[in-house]
Design a protein around this motif. Structure first.
Motif, mmCIF file in Angstrom:
data_model
loop_
_atom_site.group_PDB
_atom_site.id
_atom_site.type_symbol
_atom_site.label_atom_id
_atom_site.label_comp_id
_atom_site.label_asym_id
_atom_site.label_seq_id
_atom_site.Cartn_x
_atom_site.Cartn_y
_atom_site.Cartn_z
ATOM 1 N N ALA A 1 0.807 -1.221 0.000
ATOM 2 C CA ALA A 1 0.000 0.000 0.000
ATOM 3 C C ALA A 1 0.840 1.270 0.000
ATOM 4 O O ALA A 1 0.490 2.242 -0.663
ATOM 5 C CB ALA A 1 -0.938 0.003 1.209
ATOM 6 N N VAL A 2 1.952 1.269 0.737
ATOM 7 C CA VAL A 2 2.722 2.516 0.891
ATOM 8 C C VAL A 2 4.170 2.410 0.444
ATOM 9 O O VAL A 2 4.879 3.414 0.427
ATOM 10 C CB VAL A 2 2.671 3.042 2.345
ATOM 11 N N GLY A 3 4.626 1.216 0.141
ATOM 12 C CA GLY A 3 6.016 1.025 -0.255
ATOM 13 C C GLY A 3 6.867 0.561 0.912
ATOM 14 O O GLY A 3 6.651 0.964 2.053
ATOM 15 N N GLU A 4 7.823 -0.277 0.611
ATOM 16 C CA GLU A 4 8.681 -0.852 1.656
ATOM 17 C C GLU A 4 9.475 0.216 2.389
ATOM 18 O O GLU A 4 9.628 0.167 3.612
ATOM 19 C CB GLU A 4 9.627 -1.887 1.039
ATOM 20 N N ASP A 5 9.984 1.199 1.656
ATOM 21 C CA ASP A 5 10.777 2.261 2.291
ATOM 22 C C ASP A 5 9.969 3.019 3.329
ATOM 23 O O ASP A 5 10.485 3.388 4.385
ATOM 24 C CB ASP A 5 11.317 3.236 1.241
ATOM 25 N N ALA A 6 8.696 3.261 3.046
ATOM 26 C CA ALA A 6 7.843 4.022 3.961
ATOM 27 C C ALA A 6 7.578 3.258 5.253
ATOM 28 O O ALA A 6 7.470 3.861 6.317
ATOM 29 C CB ALA A 6 6.528 4.372 3.285
ATOM 30 N N THR A 7 7.482 1.941 5.183
ATOM 31 C CA THR A 7 7.172 1.175 6.397
ATOM 32 C C THR A 7 8.382 0.976 7.296
ATOM 33 O O THR A 7 8.228 0.783 8.497
ATOM 34 C CB THR A 7 6.571 -0.211 6.058
ATOM 35 N N GLU A 8 9.584 1.041 6.720
ATOM 36 C CA GLU A 8 10.791 0.800 7.523
ATOM 37 C C GLU A 8 10.963 1.830 8.631
ATOM 38 O O GLU A 8 11.391 1.494 9.728
ATOM 39 C CB GLU A 8 12.028 0.790 6.622
#
Length: 135
Positions: free
Chosen positions: A19-26
């Motif tokens: 939904a938001v991208g892996e970079d955003a969740t890290e």
């Protein structure tokens, strides 16, 4: 980034990353709010909330456990049965940069589960993404 996640069913870290991208969740701080959705309008109008609250508690608990195990900084809460009210209440204490709403596929939705992300964006001024919960 602070992500407010409204989830009608348990979500995984990969659901959130899609939904938001892996970079955003890290680096994200995530608040998962599970609305206490009723299965039918009759239960809603009769205020039969016990099963809806129990279901919401299970959804937020399972989602937070899954996200935490995947390394996401996540906490959870339950919310009002109307997703717009759940968003409004959550924003009182958690000033989100972005909102992600996870719902069941249209034919499987509970009463009031369907929500328009454009309406959330207009009402709260926060970018909102709508995703279907993966099976």
């Amino acid at each position: 980034m602070k992500l407010l996640v409204i989830a009608s069913g348990p979500i995984t870290a990969s659901d959130l990353e899609e939904a938001v991208g892996e970079d955003a969740t890290e680096e994200a701080e995530v608040l998962v709010v599970a609305p206490a959705l009723q299965e039918s309008p009759l239960r809603f109008w009769l205020s039969d909330a016990d099963s809806a609250i129990a279901g919401a508690e299970r959804v937020q608990r399972e989602s937070v456990e899954e996200l935490t195990e995947a390394g996401v900084d996540a906490s959870g809460d339950t919310g009002e049965g109307d997703p717009l009210e759940a968003v409004q209440d959550a924003l009182q204490t958690f000033r989100a940069d972005r909102i992600v709403v996870f719902t069941h596929p249209e034919g499987d939705q509970a009463y009031l589960e369907g929500v328009d992300p454009a309406e959330i964006e207009e009402r709260f001024g926060i970018q909102t993404t709508l995703r279907t919960i993966s099976a």
